[in-house]
Design an enzyme around this catalytic site. Structure first.
Site, short mmCIF file in Angstrom:
data_model
loop_
_atom_site.label_atom_id
_atom_site.label_comp_id
_atom_site.label_asym_id
_atom_site.label_seq_id
_atom_site.Cartn_x
_atom_site.Cartn_y
_atom_site.Cartn_z
N LYS A 110 -3.49 96.99 -39.87
CA LYS A 110 -2.54 96.08 -40.00
C LYS A 110 -1.59 96.53 -41.39
O LYS A 110 -2.17 97.01 -42.38
CB LYS A 110 -2.97 94.59 -40.31
N SER B 275 0.18 86.73 -37.41
CA SER B 275 1.00 87.68 -38.08
C SER B 275 0.37 89.33 -37.76
O SER B 275 0.94 90.36 -38.26
CB SER B 275 0.79 87.69 -39.58
N SER C 281 -3.63 83.85 -37.63
CA SER C 281 -3.12 85.39 -37.51
C SER C 281 -3.94 86.42 -36.76
O SER C 281 -3.45 87.61 -36.34
CB SER C 281 -2.56 86.09 -38.85
#
Length: 456
Positions: A76, A151, A175
């Protein structure tokens, strides 16, 4: 042999270890897949192909040792990767190249994994719709006109399309779980401290965790085994070594089913899919009981601690995007009395849910209150005719669970009538991550929804 890019991580590691395929072949299959589909979904925003190829060659020349030897992974774009651009989804860091790896990256590398690139995220992970001013939006592989969630939306979309077999993510308010639900993959929010982080700003903050994402629960378990473990730099890191439960299936388990987590509005398309989950568990031998869940205090606790953390972490930055800036402003309004009230509310909720888990082994509920929504829509503003006060409110079904200090997974539960993925959330008592994975695996194997690939 099936297409390499859609083989499980567990199978790929076996093939690499037994020299039936090389790490270079596996990497090239995934690089080819990235070239083929990433322009459509915009999941991987920084590609590290050349260093990955060198790492794969080195893996082939070495004796396999780590759990993930020779396996491609993506990180990420919130976690630091030494020598690889890390933007945090913010124009303020558009050209930032860290000198050091984040701990989760260190552990994946130590396990033999090969970094392919970075996955898209909203600015500083703010919100469950993956869009930012640096790279734009990540699209849902099952319908390119829809959001991939967030996210960790870039990670979920990359997994769903076979760009990588494993990806890391993080979760404060859903997320790891929301994008897994939106993209028909699996994600685990571990018990805080299971996958420790290192921070010199918010070392004691327990709402935000890092965790694994994959296409199967076995792969989720494999990755968790590589990234879990004690680190003295985290004050609440768990010393216990993570071990999967030896038992299989859910026969005899007591399952609590909450269709709305205590009165939240749920889109009927989502509700229709998640309502099929209880019968699956009953068929597998579990005892299922619909419950009236009391999560009062979760809203106050989450919003107060989230806001406080945003002011702490980003209050000194100027030029923030609107969502991040809004959170910082809310944090500046937090008083000592508000923190005291939030702590009291969270403590009472923790004790209530501790008693709840004396009666039930796991809780199942919707992950998200809505299915994937149009990509141009900034956030969900209304559910079932109920207007929502702000961009956060549609994520309550995930962030109320975050407050519990509990492990929670999203597992594919089926599709809406127009083909959009929906996940079911599986929650257990704090520290019972292995129980969550055991139950998730049983559900996954009984339903097979995760095997339905996107039309790309």
């Amino acid at each position: 042999m099936s297409e390499l890019h859609y083989l499980t991580a567990t199978e790929l590691t076996r093939l690499i270890r037994t020299r039936q395929v090389s790490a270079v072949e596996v990497l090239q299959a995934h690089l080819d897949r990235i070239e083929q589909v990433n322009p459509d979904v915009n999941a991987i925003v920084t590609l590290a192909a050349e260093p990955a190829i060198e790492a794969a060659k080195a893996a082939d020349a070495a004796e396999p040792e780590g759990l993930l030897h020779g396996l491609p992974v993506a990180h990420k774009d919130l976690v630091d990767t030494a020598g690889i651009r890390t933007t945090y989804g913010s124009p303020l860091f558009a050209d930032h190249v860290p000198a050091k790896d984040d701990l989760v990256v260190e552990r994946l590398r130590a396990a033999g994994a090969i970094t392919v690139g970075k996955t898209n995220t909203p600015e500083f992970g703010t919100g469950s719709h993956t869009v930012n001013e640096v790279f734009g939006a990540t699209r849902n592989p099952y319908d390119l006109s829809k959001s991939a969630g967030g996210s960790s939306g870039g990670a979920a979309a990359a997994l769903a399309t076979g760009m990588v077999p494993l990806a890391d993510g993080s979760d404060m308010g859903g997320s790891l779980r929301n994008p897994a639900s939106f993209c028909n993959v699996v994600g685990l929010r571990p018990t805080p401290g299971r996958v420790p982080g290192v921070s010199d700003t918010a070392a004691w903050y327990t709402l935000s965790v890092q965790g694994p994402m994959a296409r199967t629960v076995d792969d989720l378990t494999l990755m968790l085994s590589a990234i879990a473990g004690f680190d003295h730099r985290s004050p609440y890191a768990i010393r216990e070594v993570f071990t999967p439960e030896p038992e299989e299936g859910v026969a005899g388990l007591r399952v609590a089913w909450s269709p709305d987590l205590g009165g939240l509005p749920v889109d009927p398309r989502t509700a229709a899919v998640t309502a099929t989950a209880p019968a699956v568990f009953e068929r597998l031998g579990a005892t299922v009981e619909e419950v009236e869940l009391d999560l009062s205090g979760a809203e106050e606790a989450f919003r107060t601690y989230r806001a406080w953390n945003y002011a702490l972490s980003f209050g000194d930055l100027t030029g923030l995007g609107p969502n991040t800036a809004w959170n910082v402003e809310r944090g500046r309004e937090v008083t000592g009395a508000a923190l005291a009230a939030a702590e009291r509310a969270r403590s009472r909720l923790y004790q209530r849910m501790s008693a709840f888990f004396d009666t039930y082994d796991v809780l199942i509920a919707p992950v998200s209150q809505v299915p994937p929504f149009p990509i141009e829509q900034p956030h969900v503003s209304e559910i079932n005719g109920e207007r929502l006060p702000d961009y956060l409110a549609w994520m309550r079904s995930a962030y109320w669970i975050s407050v519990l200090h509990a492990p929670a997974a999203s597992v594919p539960a089926g599709f809406t009538t127009d083909g959009l993925p929906v996940g079911v959330q599986i929650v257990a008592r704090p520290f019972e991550d292995a129980r969550v994975l055991r139950v998730a695996r049983a559900f996954e194997q009984a339903t097979g929804h995760g095997r339905q690939r996107p039309p790309l």
